[in-house]
Design an enzyme around this catalytic site. Structure first.
Site, short mmCIF file in Angstrom:
data_model
loop_
_atom_site.label_atom_id
_atom_site.label_comp_id
_atom_site.label_asym_id
_atom_site.label_seq_id
_atom_site.Cartn_x
_atom_site.Cartn_y
_atom_site.Cartn_z
N ASP A 147 0.85 -1.19 0.00
CA ASP A 147 0.00 0.00 0.00
C ASP A 147 0.87 1.22 0.00
OD1 ASP A 147 -2.48 -1.21 0.03
OD2 ASP A 147 -2.25 -1.68 2.18
N HIS A 195 16.75 22.40 4.11
CA HIS A 195 17.27 21.13 3.61
C HIS A 195 16.21 20.22 3.00
CE1 HIS A 195 19.64 17.48 3.39
NE2 HIS A 195 18.80 16.87 4.21
#
Lengths: 452, 430
Positions: free
Chosen positions: A177, A315
């Site tokens: 999934d 970042h």
């Protein structure tokens, strides 16, 4: 989809196996390719697990640099069917230029890395025991250098204290999934032999029919035999983290913010990373950390294009900009999907105490992709090291950037006046690494098999 | 401009250019003091099938040709004398005539910051730098500026006062920015549309099925063209599909190694790319038609940058050489991989439209589909046809297209304002 053909690391970082050793191996001088193949087949291959295998207490994954492929008998013509980036290797001046590396600072892989045996186990003792079982007494294989030994830090954090590895693409056909609302990325982005985001089969290495006896016909190089199916490229980088420089900078650079934000050091750290220490993203938690959001990955930057919540240069925004880039969020998301990486890294070195201790520590960055130039190198060059990222002027990744050519600034948009400290130190230094070919299980057996 | 070179002298020419050097600083020693010059390059165009080679000189400059030519003659020719001396029939006594004789019209031209002169761009950059520094200075003196939610106008006023006092040479506010007048372009489009409607109405007036007959007559050539193109594409695709995606020749690998050590040295890069069109009148006319279309779009539609949503091209142009080969020059931001990625992900139809008419291009459908979307084939094809850019110059190598636009906006807004929103936007640009 032949799941049993993929080495297990494609699907998982083996979080339930606390110990890992990255062992760099080469052929002994004078050993023939037949001898090297036979020894790898006898000593290492039985421990290599696929996605479908029941995993024993200790097991291995096996990958080859160009030197390793030569050592098991591939010739120059065959190596030239691999990508140029791979054949050159991470230490090549052209690759170093692209990745922003200063190879003279490296301890690992300056002359290339031939064979990588990554060992994973439930305990350090078991990992070491498996390494020794494979290599002690070997006649044709030897360790090229000291193995890199991964360490354990609490709560999936890295040495700077932030939760790591939250955002991972799920791979079509590999992960049952899709985790979270992100749609799974086509298998061919990470594994050769499957369609990539462009609906095409990735280019793959091949052999001539005469040399590739027993291999099926290549579907991307007509008239040749395939070596790529089920395989991926694995990037390994030893990234040293200077925890004390990081803490000192946070203390120093957050001083002007005292009185204007609640916890200046935590605020500055979160702005650099894009997530709070718990992992909670700034986009959903702009004011303060909230551990309830620790593994939240269901967010986008389309309502924060100016970066007031999460700075444009943070970042996690650089390394996965989601909908942040021009010309529009949907087109940004589509373009970003072609640059995804699955990360399988772990920290090394002891946790940092309160005072500098002279110990080396950092991250063994490991990622997988099917196209080194389009995925790993692009992210490194254009997003992490790119000083013009998303309209920037002269800034690289504030957390992991190499600070080349005066890129030592970080802009935190605030309303109305931004805060943009200068003189960012280098917190992370690449100490080496390499590009490896991680063959599919069938191809691995063929490569290590006895043949004409 | 392209100047013919006798093939035996190509090696000598390459050596002469290598003497100059490949970095932007090297390029500046040849081109650095020319007025109004944005970008320039000197490239050897290697021998084609009919044995012709050239030295190509690309310059992107402000203003008129005549004074620019004077500067080329007075400065560039003497500095690169050894290179020009390799060109056939190049007269060092009459360099102006020789340069003019080599002029080639561009088939398509695009400029990412139309109307901004070098002088303006450099002025704007200094305005941005100065204001950023002043703001840092103000914050250092008074950290209370970092408080959120404050009125942006007082700090803006203060910064502008200081700028005017400390950097009086910098210009702020609106500066002339001549853009191509899109009015004529739009008028032509309307003209064509009205003409078609008039024809259809006339047909309807003359005969009960007249409108349909007119439409059929108008569409017939288009349909014929599509069929001819479809057949040609099927033939071309059959040839390409049997080739492996990768595999460079030794020569190509050597050239790529040279290019690899030139590229990515600054935030900007140069791409020089040379391909041979497919044979036949169909491809030749399609190529010229698509180039014309791209040129019109660049001039009149993408006047403020972002050709086909690529926000990183400063200057790009296509020219067709006398031997028919198609030469492409681009001055772009960022890495090659990022630029080519934009081609694949954001502008593939336009580029496929142009390059589908050239040899070995990845298989296409209906001229603009497929092609560049075949990512790996397209990148290998581009690399394979890329030339080494021997000498290259940029007047602002530290600026991206987005920087140029942001700095221009900052300069325009750098006038006292009573509007809070404008002051906030202005501060956001610092």
């Amino acid at each position: 989809m032949k799941r049993a053909d993929l080495q297990a690391i494609v699907a998982s970082g083996f979080g339930d196996r606390g110990a890992a050793r990255y062992v760099f191996v080469r052929a002994r001088a004078g050993s023939t390719p037949e001898e090297v193949r036979a020894e790898l087949a006898a000593r290492a291959l039985p421990h290599v697990v696929s996605i479908e295998s029941n995993k024993p207490h200790a097991f291995a994954q096996l990958a080859f640099g160009p030197g390793g492929l030569r050592a098991i008998g591939l010739d120059d013509e065959e190596l030239d069917t691999f990508p140029r980036e791979f054949v050159q290797g991470m230490a090549h001046p052209e690759r170093a230029r692209v990745n922003g590396d200063r190879v003279d600072e490296w301890h690992l892989g300056r002359g290339g890395l031939d064979v990588l045996i990554a060992v994973f186990a439930g305990s350090d003792g078991a990992a070491l025991a498996l390494e020794r079982a494979m290599l002690d007494g070997a006649r044709h294989l030897e360790r090229a250098c000291e193995p890199l030994v991964a360490s354990r830090l609490p709560d999936q954090t890295e040495h700077f204290g932030f939760r790591d590895g939250v955002s991972q693409p799920s791979i079509l056909g590999v992960h049952g999934d899709p985790r979270g609302p992100e749609r799974p990325v086509p298998t061919g982005e990470f594994v050769m032999g499957y369609e990539n985001v462009y609906g095409q089969l990735p280019a793959a290495p091949s052999l001539s029919p005469a040399r590739g006896v027993g291999l099926p016909e290549s579907r991307v190089s007509p008239g040749r035999r395939d070596l790529g199916d089920g395989g991926a490229y694995l990037v390994l980088r030893k990234l040293e983290q200077d925890v004390f420089a990081w803490r000192a900078w946070l203390r120093e650079a957050s001083r002007p913010l005292a009185g204007y934000v609640a916890d200046p050091e935590a605020y500055l750290g979160a702005k650099v990373v894009g997530r709070w220490a718990s992992g909670a993203p700034l986009v959903t938690c702009p004011r303060a950390d909230d551990p309830a959001h620790a593994t939240k990955n269901d967010f986008d930057y389309d309502l924060d294009l100016s970066g007031l919540a999460c700075p444009r240069g943070a970042h996690i925004r650089r390394t996965n900009p989601r909908g942040a880039l021009p010309p529009s969020p949907p087109r940004s998301r589509a373009a970003v999907e072609t640059r995804r990486l699955v990360r399988r890294g772990r920290p090394y070195g002891p946790p940092a105490g309160d005072a500098p201790d002279g110990e080396a520590r950092g991250l063994v960055f490991v990622c997988l992709c099917a196209n080194l130039a389009r995925q790993f190198e692009f992210v490194q060059q254009t997003w992490v090291e790119g000083v013009k990222f998303d309209g920037g002027w002269s800034e690289d990744d504030p957390l992991v950037g190499a600070r080349r050519a005066g890129a030592d600034r970080f802009t935190i948009p605030r309303d109305p006046v931004r805060y943009a400290p200068r003189g960012l130190p280098r917190f992370v230094t690449a100490r080496g690494g390499g590009y490896f070919f991680l063959p599919g299980m069938d191809r691995l057996r063929w490569l290590l098999g006895a043949r004409g | 401009m392209v100047l013919p070179v006798d093939p035996p002298r190509v090696a000598e020419l390459e050596a002469a250019l290598a003497e100059v050097g490949v970095t932007v600083d090297d390029g500046a020693r040849v081109f650095g003091d020319l007025s109004g010059l944005h970008f320039a390059r000197l490239v050897v165009v290697p021998e084609g099938e009919d044995g012709r080679a050239w030295l190509a000189l690309e310059t992107n400059f402000d203003g008129e040709l005549a004074p620019h030519l004077d500067e080329l003659v007075a400065r560039v020719v003497p500095r690169a004398r050894a290179a020009f001396a390799c060109c056939r029939g190049f007269s060092l006594d009459d360099p102006r005539g020789s340069l003019l004789a080599g002029r080639l019209p561009e088939r398509a031209f695009y400029l990412g910051h139309q109307g901004l002169t070098v002088e303006t761009i450099q002025n704007d950059r200094e305005v941005k730098r100065a204001l950023s520094d002043l703001l840092d200075d103000e914050i250092a003196g008074d950290p209370a500026l970092l408080a959120e939610g404050a009125d942006p106008r007082p700090v803006m006023r203060r910064l502008l006062e200081r700028l005017a006092r400390e950097r009086p040479e910098l210009r702020t506010g609106d500066l002339p920015r001549p853009l191509h007048d899109a009015g004529g372009f739009h008028a032509r489009l309307w003209g064509i549309a009205l003409f078609v409607v008039a024809l259809v109405l006339a047909g309807a007036a003359l005969h009960p099925s007249g409108a349909w007959i007119v439409v059929a007559l108008l569409l017939a050539p288009v349909a014929a063209l599509a069929v001819a193109l479809g057949l040609a594409e099927r033939r071309d695709a059959a040839e390409i599909r049997d080739q492996p995606i990768r595999h460079y020749t030794r020569d190509e690998l050597d050239r790529l190694a040279t290019i690899g050590l030139i590229e990515d040295g600054s935030p900007q890069n140069a791409l020089t790319h040379l391909v041979t069109p497919k044979p036949g009148a169909l491809r030749a006319s399609l190529l010229r038609f698509v180039l014309w279309g791209v040129d019109q779009l660049g001039k009149y539609v993408y006047r403020y940058g972002s050709l086909g949503a690529i926000p990183t091209i400063h200057f790009a142009r296509w020219v067709i050489l006398d031997d028919g080969r198609l030469l492409f020059f681009s001055n772009y931001d960022g890495s090659w991989e990022s630029y080519l990625g934009d081609f694949v992900d954001k502008a593939n139809e336009g580029l496929t439209g142009v390059w589908s008419n050239t040899r070995e291009f990845p298989p296409t459908k209906l001229l603009v589909f497929g092609g560049a979307r075949q990512e790996e084939r397209f990148k290998v094809w581009t690399r394979r046809n890329q030339l080494v850019t021997q000498v290259w110059y940029s007047a602002y190598p530290d600026l991206s297209v987005r920087n140029v636009h942001a700095a221009a906006r900052l300069r325009e807004l750098s006038v006292p304002t009573a509007r809070r929103a404008l002051a906030r936007e202005w501060l956001g640009l610092l």
